[in-house]
Design an enzyme around this catalytic site. Structure first.
Site, PDB file in Angstrom:
ATOM      1  N   SER A 143      29.325  -1.478 -39.851  1.00  0.00           N
ATOM      2  CA  SER A 143      30.361  -2.510 -39.939  1.00  0.00           C
ATOM      3  C   SER A 143      30.353  -3.210 -41.307  1.00  0.00           C
ATOM      4  O   SER A 143      29.301  -3.525 -41.848  1.00  0.00           O
ATOM      5  CB  SER A 143      30.130  -3.546 -38.846  1.00  0.00           C
ATOM      6  N   SER A 198      31.899  -6.116 -41.527  1.00  0.00           N
ATOM      7  CA  SER A 198      32.211  -7.521 -41.209  1.00  0.00           C
ATOM      8  C   SER A 198      31.162  -8.525 -41.704  1.00  0.00           C
ATOM      9  O   SER A 198      31.542  -9.580 -42.225  1.00  0.00           O
ATOM     10  CB  SER A 198      32.447  -7.676 -39.703  1.00  0.00           C
ATOM     11  N   LYS A 248      38.012  -4.899 -26.912  1.00  0.00           N
ATOM     12  CA  LYS A 248      39.081  -5.879 -27.194  1.00  0.00           C
ATOM     13  C   LYS A 248      39.928  -6.233 -25.970  1.00  0.00           C
ATOM     14  O   LYS A 248      40.541  -7.293 -25.930  1.00  0.00           O
ATOM     15  CB  LYS A 248      40.002  -5.342 -28.307  1.00  0.00           C
ATOM     16  N   ASN A 306      40.620 -10.010 -30.467  1.00  0.00           N
ATOM     17  CA  ASN A 306      39.574  -9.594 -31.412  1.00  0.00           C
ATOM     18  C   ASN A 306      38.811 -10.782 -31.997  1.00  0.00           C
ATOM     19  O   ASN A 306      37.921 -10.597 -32.819  1.00  0.00           O
ATOM     20  CB  ASN A 306      40.162  -8.737 -32.542  1.00  0.00           C
ATOM     21  N   ASP A 339      44.101  -9.354 -35.647  1.00  0.00           N
ATOM     22  CA  ASP A 339      44.499  -8.042 -36.185  1.00  0.00           C
ATOM     23  C   ASP A 339      45.990  -8.065 -36.520  1.00  0.00           C
ATOM     24  O   ASP A 339      46.434  -7.443 -37.488  1.00  0.00           O
ATOM     25  CB  ASP A 339      44.243  -6.920 -35.161  1.00  0.00           C
ATOM     26  N   GLY A 398      43.337   0.190 -28.553  1.00  0.00           N
ATOM     27  CA  GLY A 398      43.511  -1.245 -28.810  1.00  0.00           C
ATOM     28  C   GLY A 398      44.266  -1.552 -30.091  1.00  0.00           C
ATOM     29  O   GLY A 398      45.150  -2.416 -30.115  1.00  0.00           O
ATOM     30  N   ALA A 399      43.950  -0.850 -31.174  1.00  0.00           N
ATOM     31  CA  ALA A 399      44.619  -1.131 -32.457  1.00  0.00           C
ATOM     32  C   ALA A 399      46.091  -0.723 -32.376  1.00  0.00           C
ATOM     33  O   ALA A 399      46.966  -1.418 -32.908  1.00  0.00           O
ATOM     34  CB  ALA A 399      43.923  -0.384 -33.588  1.00  0.00           C
TER      35      ALA A 399
HETATM   36  P1  NAP Z   1      40.141   2.482 -29.375  1.00  0.00           P
HETATM   37  O1  NAP Z   1      40.691   1.363 -28.574  1.00  0.00           O
HETATM   38  O2  NAP Z   1      38.866   3.116 -28.987  1.00  0.00           O
HETATM   39  O3  NAP Z   1      41.292   3.619 -29.422  1.00  0.00           O
HETATM   40  C1  NAP Z   1      41.102   4.810 -30.152  1.00  0.00           C
HETATM   41  C2  NAP Z   1      42.314   5.712 -29.999  1.00  0.00           C
HETATM   42  O4  NAP Z   1      42.072   6.869 -30.794  1.00  0.00           O
HETATM   43  C3  NAP Z   1      42.563   6.208 -28.581  1.00  0.00           C
HETATM   44  O5  NAP Z   1      43.928   6.485 -28.422  1.00  0.00           O
HETATM   45  C4  NAP Z   1      41.745   7.526 -28.568  1.00  0.00           C
HETATM   46  O6  NAP Z   1      42.227   8.449 -27.656  1.00  0.00           O
HETATM   47  C5  NAP Z   1      42.055   8.030 -29.951  1.00  0.00           C
HETATM   48  N1  NAP Z   1      41.051   8.969 -30.454  1.00  0.00           N
HETATM   49  C6  NAP Z   1      39.707   8.786 -30.497  1.00  0.00           C
HETATM   50  N2  NAP Z   1      39.122   9.865 -31.083  1.00  0.00           N
HETATM   51  C7  NAP Z   1      40.124  10.729 -31.376  1.00  0.00           C
HETATM   52  C8  NAP Z   1      40.154  12.013 -31.958  1.00  0.00           C
HETATM   53  N3  NAP Z   1      39.036  12.625 -32.378  1.00  0.00           N
HETATM   54  N4  NAP Z   1      41.351  12.638 -32.095  1.00  0.00           N
HETATM   55  C9  NAP Z   1      42.499  12.035 -31.704  1.00  0.00           C
HETATM   56  N5  NAP Z   1      42.529  10.817 -31.127  1.00  0.00           N
HETATM   57  C10 NAP Z   1      41.350  10.167 -30.979  1.00  0.00           C
HETATM   58  O7  NAP Z   1      39.956   2.046 -30.892  1.00  0.00           O
HETATM   59  P2  NAP Z   1      40.862   1.028 -31.733  1.00  0.00           P
HETATM   60  O8  NAP Z   1      40.327  -0.354 -31.627  1.00  0.00           O
HETATM   61  O9  NAP Z   1      42.265   1.276 -31.364  1.00  0.00           O
HETATM   62  O10 NAP Z   1      40.554   1.502 -33.243  1.00  0.00           O
HETATM   63  C11 NAP Z   1      41.133   2.678 -33.746  1.00  0.00           C
HETATM   64  C12 NAP Z   1      40.835   2.812 -35.251  1.00  0.00           C
HETATM   65  O11 NAP Z   1      41.427   1.714 -35.948  1.00  0.00           O
HETATM   66  C13 NAP Z   1      39.350   2.777 -35.582  1.00  0.00           C
HETATM   67  O12 NAP Z   1      39.101   3.681 -36.641  1.00  0.00           O
HETATM   68  C14 NAP Z   1      39.117   1.367 -36.059  1.00  0.00           C
HETATM   69  O13 NAP Z   1      38.048   1.263 -36.992  1.00  0.00           O
HETATM   70  C15 NAP Z   1      40.448   1.103 -36.760  1.00  0.00           C
HETATM   71  N6  NAP Z   1      40.724  -0.346 -36.826  1.00  0.00           N
HETATM   72  C16 NAP Z   1      40.791  -0.917 -38.064  1.00  0.00           C
HETATM   73  C17 NAP Z   1      41.070  -2.264 -38.179  1.00  0.00           C
HETATM   74  C18 NAP Z   1      41.157  -2.876 -39.541  1.00  0.00           C
HETATM   75  O14 NAP Z   1      41.093  -4.113 -39.659  1.00  0.00           O
HETATM   76  N7  NAP Z   1      41.332  -2.090 -40.582  1.00  0.00           N
HETATM   77  C19 NAP Z   1      41.269  -3.043 -37.027  1.00  0.00           C
HETATM   78  C20 NAP Z   1      41.216  -2.425 -35.783  1.00  0.00           C
HETATM   79  C21 NAP Z   1      40.929  -1.071 -35.689  1.00  0.00           C
HETATM   80  P3  NAP Z   1      41.562   8.641 -26.200  1.00  0.00           P
HETATM   81  O15 NAP Z   1      42.056   7.470 -25.382  1.00  0.00           O
HETATM   82  O16 NAP Z   1      42.095   9.952 -25.772  1.00  0.00           O
HETATM   83  O17 NAP Z   1      40.074   8.619 -26.416  1.00  0.00           O
END
Ligand code: NAP
Length: 271
Positions: free
Chosen positions: A15, A17, A66, A87, A102, A129-130
């Site tokens: 992280s 953060s 989240k 978040n 976010d 979540g994102a």
């Molecule tokens: P999450 O709630 O765990 O959701 C992840 C999503 O990605 C789900 O739809 C999951 O599908 C899919 N996924 C996981 N592995 C995959 C793969 N190998 N191929 C295709 N789809 C895949 O996570 P999240 O909070 O949404 O975060 C997603 C990304 O955004 C992360 O990389 C996180 O670091 C980034 N993020 C960045 C910020 C920022 O401030 N820059 C903020 C928030 C999030 P399934 O349901 O099928 O597993």
């Protein structure tokens, strides 16, 4: 005594953060310590109650907590409730209030890179979540057409924010055609799986702007492909810094200037 802040998540070793919050606190001359709390969903309730007793000031929440965390918070802000994801938690007088910063980070990023969204055609990869926050934001900004692509389109039907939005599987990319903005909301390509990309280069080349929410590595495979076709490219670092700034504004009841966001962002680019 230094104020206690931190992050709830499942895997936090990489992280950014703690570094970002340390830079913000230093910049503002505020006393504080930001701790990483790796914990499973089953411990969320106890962790929130424990930090209440210990007098913590604020907590961020990341993958995969989240949505589940909302069950253990006393009060949810209107914007977090509308989106359905928290978040940031503020602790005050033995009570907790949940926010979604976010959304603010996404807004700052699109504005900084001057991406026009009104009446444009967008594709969002992932339905976690994102993606929920991103899709709410795109709708608020008057996006013209939106498609969600995921491994499990059936799951999208169960999410309030995704209601009425076409949801396809990665096998159905041919149905989409050309578009304006493509956004990666999956962790596919994130360190250490840096060779992965959720969609082929030929699909990315049909768009004009590519936004990857991932910030480590700064240039994912997704953004490399986008670069090959001359797309405008945005990674997730400015969003990460902006959501942290917004959390500190909430926790300390202050306004933080644009100058500090840019200074912290510049430091993080070197990190
Ligand atoms: P999450 O709630 O765990 O959701 C992840 C999503 O990605 C789900 O739809 C999951 O599908 C899919 N996924 C996981 N592995 C995959 C793969 N190998 N191929 C295709 N789809 C895949 O996570 P999240 O909070 O949404 O975060 C997603 C990304 O955004 C992360 O990389 C996180 O670091 C980034 N993020 C960045 C910020 C920022 O401030 N820059 C903020 C928030 C999030 P399934 O349901 O099928 O597993």
């Amino acid at each position: 005594m230094r104020d206690l802040y931190g992050l709830f998540g499942e895997v936090l070793a990489h992280s950014y953060s703690p570094k970002i919050h340390q830079l913000i606190l230093q910049n503002l001359n505020l006393p504080g310590f930001y701790h990483l709390f790796e914990l499973p969903k089953t411990d969320l309730k106890t962790a929130v109650e424990g930090l209440k007793v210990l007098g913590a000031k604020g907590i961020n929440v990341t993958i995969p907590h989240k949505i589940s965390i909302m069950d253990y918070i006393d009060e949810i802000s209107p914007e977090a409730s509308r989106i359905g994801s928290v978040n940031t938690i503020a602790f005050e007088n033995g009570r907790t209030r949940g926010y979604n910063t976010d959304y603010f980070g996404i807004d700052k990023t699109f504005k900084k890179y001057e991406v026009e969204l009104k009446n444009k055609k967008a594709v969002v990869l992932g339905n976690g979540g994102a993606a929920v926050t991103l899709v709410q934001y795109l709708q608020d900004k008057g996006i013209g057409s939106l498609t969600i692509v995921s491994r499990n389109p059936e799951k999208s039907k169960t999410v309030k924010v995704f209601k009425n939005i076409p949801s396809l599987h990665y096998d159905e990319l041919d149905l989409i055609g050309e578009g304006d903005v493509i956004i990666n909301c999956t962790p596919c390509g994130m360190y250490p799986h840096i060779e992965e990309c959720p969609v082929p280069e030929s699909f990315i080349s049909k768009f004009k702007v590519a936004f990857d929410l991932i910030y480590n590595p700064p240039e994912t495979e997704f953004l490399k492909y986008a670069g090959n076709s001359g797309l405008k490219r945005l990674n997730g670092l400015y969003m990460l810094v902006s959501q942290a700034i917004s959390a500190q504004e909430i926790w300390n009841k202050i306004n933080i200037s644009e100058k500090i966001i840019d200074e912290v962002y510049a430091e993080m680019l070197k990190y």
